[in-house]
Design a protein around this motif. Structure first.
Motif, PDB file in Angstrom:
ATOM      1  N   PHE A 143      43.546  46.016  49.691  1.00  0.00           N
ATOM      2  CA  PHE A 143      42.911  47.023  49.775  1.00  0.00           C
ATOM      3  C   PHE A 143      42.235  47.279  48.211  1.00  0.00           C
ATOM      4  CE2 PHE A 143      43.458  48.055  54.302  1.00  0.00           C
ATOM      5  CZ  PHE A 143      42.724  48.916  54.515  1.00  0.00           C
ATOM      6  N   ALA A 144      43.088  47.252  47.753  1.00  0.00           N
ATOM      7  CA  ALA A 144      42.454  47.691  46.092  1.00  0.00           C
ATOM      8  C   ALA A 144      41.659  46.028  45.158  1.00  0.00           C
ATOM      9  CB  ALA A 144      43.521  47.660  45.451  1.00  0.00           C
ATOM     10  N   LYS A 146      40.106  43.875  47.209  1.00  0.00           N
ATOM     11  CA  LYS A 146      38.281  44.298  47.499  1.00  0.00           C
ATOM     12  C   LYS A 146      37.765  44.690  47.008  1.00  0.00           C
ATOM     13  CE  LYS A 146      35.915  46.636  51.162  1.00  0.00           C
ATOM     14  NZ  LYS A 146      35.959  47.787  52.051  1.00  0.00           N
ATOM     15  N   GLN A 147      37.905  45.965  46.932  1.00  0.00           N
ATOM     16  CA  GLN A 147      37.423  46.821  45.655  1.00  0.00           C
ATOM     17  C   GLN A 147      37.310  46.270  44.288  1.00  0.00           C
ATOM     18  OE1 GLN A 147      38.305  50.778  46.682  1.00  0.00           O
ATOM     19  NE2 GLN A 147      36.991  52.114  44.133  1.00  0.00           N
ATOM     20  N   PHE A 150      34.172  43.625  44.942  1.00  0.00           N
ATOM     21  CA  PHE A 150      32.944  43.998  45.116  1.00  0.00           C
ATOM     22  C   PHE A 150      32.542  44.927  43.518  1.00  0.00           C
ATOM     23  CE2 PHE A 150      32.590  44.647  49.690  1.00  0.00           C
ATOM     24  CZ  PHE A 150      33.310  43.826  50.039  1.00  0.00           C
ATOM     25  N   GLU A 151      33.398  45.842  43.070  1.00  0.00           N
ATOM     26  CA  GLU A 151      33.035  46.052  41.730  1.00  0.00           C
ATOM     27  C   GLU A 151      32.890  45.268  40.573  1.00  0.00           C
ATOM     28  OE1 GLU A 151      35.728  49.174  40.699  1.00  0.00           O
ATOM     29  OE2 GLU A 151      35.645  50.541  42.580  1.00  0.00           O
ATOM     30  N   LYS A 162      31.078  42.269  55.251  1.00  0.00           N
ATOM     31  CA  LYS A 162      31.101  43.427  54.446  1.00  0.00           C
ATOM     32  C   LYS A 162      31.962  43.975  56.283  1.00  0.00           C
ATOM     33  CE  LYS A 162      28.393  45.615  51.542  1.00  0.00           C
ATOM     34  NZ  LYS A 162      27.708  46.825  51.092  1.00  0.00           N
ATOM     35  N   ASP A 166      36.105  44.314  56.908  1.00  0.00           N
ATOM     36  CA  ASP A 166      36.391  45.531  56.981  1.00  0.00           C
ATOM     37  C   ASP A 166      37.263  45.546  58.471  1.00  0.00           C
ATOM     38  OD1 ASP A 166      35.170  46.905  55.014  1.00  0.00           O
ATOM     39  OD2 ASP A 166      33.949  47.179  56.458  1.00  0.00           O
ATOM     40  N   GLU A 184      45.485  53.652  51.426  1.00  0.00           N
ATOM     41  CA  GLU A 184      43.214  54.198  50.287  1.00  0.00           C
ATOM     42  C   GLU A 184      44.289  55.083  49.555  1.00  0.00           C
ATOM     43  OE1 GLU A 184      40.935  56.124  53.106  1.00  0.00           O
ATOM     44  OE2 GLU A 184      39.755  53.971  54.139  1.00  0.00           O
ATOM     45  N   ASP A 188      43.948  52.900  44.843  1.00  0.00           N
ATOM     46  CA  ASP A 188      43.299  54.176  44.305  1.00  0.00           C
ATOM     47  C   ASP A 188      44.052  54.023  43.404  1.00  0.00           C
ATOM     48  OD1 ASP A 188      40.914  53.950  46.341  1.00  0.00           O
ATOM     49  OD2 ASP A 188      41.703  56.407  46.100  1.00  0.00           O
ATOM     50  N   ILE A 191      44.584  50.302  41.901  1.00  0.00           N
ATOM     51  CA  ILE A 191      43.443  50.147  40.838  1.00  0.00           C
ATOM     52  C   ILE A 191      43.820  51.116  39.560  1.00  0.00           C
ATOM     53  CG2 ILE A 191      40.993  50.492  40.367  1.00  0.00           C
ATOM     54  CD1 ILE A 191      40.619  50.096  43.819  1.00  0.00           C
TER      55      ILE A 191
END
Length: 222
Positions: A143-144, A146-147, A150-151, A162, A166, A184, A188, A191
């Protein structure tokens, strides 16, 4: 190595001095590498190249017996965060390889693989993640990852891409006992640990040796 060391410390009744912890670290590496490496180190190599002659062969041998007796051999059957991540990534390609190509997500797959494997090793540096199962930490790393991709990447993702990603993440959530909200929150925190690690003097480039992330590359000094 970390798993062996933590188990021993949690189970032993001995009061460990600094030298004991040093010997335990060497012993834990010696035990762990027998599970991870094809060709085992000789005890002589451990004495000279890992302990730098701080301990002799007999001390390391006796320490190994003590550690295995204390934690039991059954506890050495163990899957790390890194191994869980590799299984999840392999499963994605094995079962969805055609879809990855159709959605033109091969580059994304390469980037999230590198990023997630990087994060799976990074979380070992932070005590706050020990309360989670290794399977949950692996999903949290994905999850981290992927973020972060993307960032930080310059890739552009359409809605279909997307949606595919997902759906994969939803599938991973079904494999663990944690809620989406909990994962999630974990992601966070991973990250945050990632950015903290990037600013940690003396540590921030260690993992780049194994899984260099494109946005972590330093400008070469003149």
């Amino acid at each position: 190595s970390v798993h062996v060391m933590n188990l021993y410390i949690s189970k032993t009744k001995k009061l460990l001095k600094d030298s004991d912890v040093y010997l335990l670290g060497i012993t834990s590496m010696f035990i762990a590498h027998k599970y991870e490496e094809i060709y085992a180190f000789s005890l002589n190599d451990v004495v000279k190249k890992i302990s730098h002659n701080s301990f002799n062969a007999n001390q390391i041998r006796q320490s190994e017996k003590d550690v295995v007796k204390t934690i039991s051999l059954d506890c050495l059957i163990y899957s790390s965060v890194f191994e869980f991540v590799k299984v999840f990534l392999f499963d994605l390609v094995f079962n969805n390889g055609k879809s990855l190509k159709q959605e033109r997500l091969e580059t994304f797959y390469d980037m999230i693989s590198n990023t997630t494997l990087y994060l799976s090793m990074l979380v070992m540096h932070y005590n706050e993640f020990y309360c989670y199962s290794n399977c949950a930490k692996a999903v949290g790393c994905i999850f981290a990852g992927k973020q972060l991709v993307f960032e930080n990447s310059k890739m552009e993702f359409n809605e279909s891409q997307k949606e595919f990603v997902d759906e994969w993440l939803d599938f991973l959530l079904e494999q663990i006992e944690y809620s989406q909200k909990k994962i999630e929150e974990l992601a966070d925190n991973i990250i945050k640990a990632y950015y903290n690690y990037q600013n940690a003097s003396g540590l921030n480039r260690n993992l780049d040796v194994f899984y260099p992330l494109p946005w972590n590359k330093k400008n070469k000094k003149k």
